[in-house]
Design a protein around this motif. Structure first.
Motif: not given
Length: 233
Positions: A148-154, A189-193, A217-221
């Motif tokens: 789950t990311d900071t934008d609440h998507t999973s 990174s564009y991801t923020h778990p 941080q996770v690289k890419g997606s």
């Protein structure tokens, strides 16, 4: 006259000799016949007795074999030996008579995540599950994991290429499985778990676990993140 007397005596002597010879021949023939008859009778009796003995011996052997087979069948049907289910239970890590172990329920597991990265390039997260229940259970296989990311998507995490191991947990035992990914060293990174949604193997109930503090941080997606099977810790 003298000649006639000698001739008569000779004739009498010859007749006596022939008579004795005839008697001896008759006696010998009778004796031979009797001996032959006795031998034949003895042979016949001996053969009959031998055949009778063989028949009785064969009957005894057949009876013994039948008795042994019956005893073996009785032993198998009584369940004195281990059956297929018992052997299967032992192969699965249980006792010889336990059969297949139940799965480890989510409610009986204490689940936590920790950063286990060996360097700044390869990201590794260890997810540990401790059996808090009162019975031995099976945690074999792949756990289901969503990030789950900071934008609440999973995002569901794909499985890595690995063969699951038999992972049985006695009360208090721990199992672990890993997430692997490539670390982004730039910090951009564009991801923020924020969380990991974990569903133990063969279970349907999920528990939320915080993303480990200090993990790279996770690289890419999240597509490049992989989950691997459980194993005993």
């Amino acid at each position: 006259m003298k000649y006639t007397r000698i001739t008569a005596l000779a004739a009498i002597s010859l007749a006596a000799t022939l008579s004795l010879t005839a008697c001896d021949n008759g006696s010998g023939q009778d004796s031979s016949s009797k001996d032959s008859s006795s031998a034949a009778a003895s042979s016949s009796d001996g053969g009959s007795k031998q055949e009778s003995g063989s028949s009785e011996s064969g009957s005894g052997s057949a009876s013994s074999s039948s008795s042994s087979a019956g005893n073996a069948a009785t032993k198998d049907s009584s369940g004195s030996g281990e059956g297929t289910e018992a052997r299967a239970g032992a192969a699965n890590g249980g006792t010889a008579s336990s059969g297949k172990l139940p799965i480890c329920k989510t409610a009986d597991l204490a689940i936590d995540a920790a950063d286990a990265s060996p360097d700044g390039k390869a990201g590794v997260i260890d997810i540990t599950m401790v059996n808090r229940g009162s019975a031995t259970c099976s945690a074999s296989g792949y756990a289901g994991v969503d990030i789950t990311d900071t934008d609440h998507t999973s995002e569901p995490i794909t499985r890595g290429k690995a063969v699951p191991r038999i992972t049985n947990l006695k009360p208090g035992d721990a199992a672990v499985f890993n997430l692997s990914y490539t670390i982004d060293p730039t910090g951009k990174s564009y991801t923020h778990p924020t969380k990991l949604e974990v569903t133990p193997p063969n279970e349907t109930h999920t528990v939320s676990v915080k993303w480990p503090a200090g993990a790279g941080q996770v690289k890419g997606s999240y597509v490049g993140v992989e989950v691997y099977p459980t194993h005993n810790k």
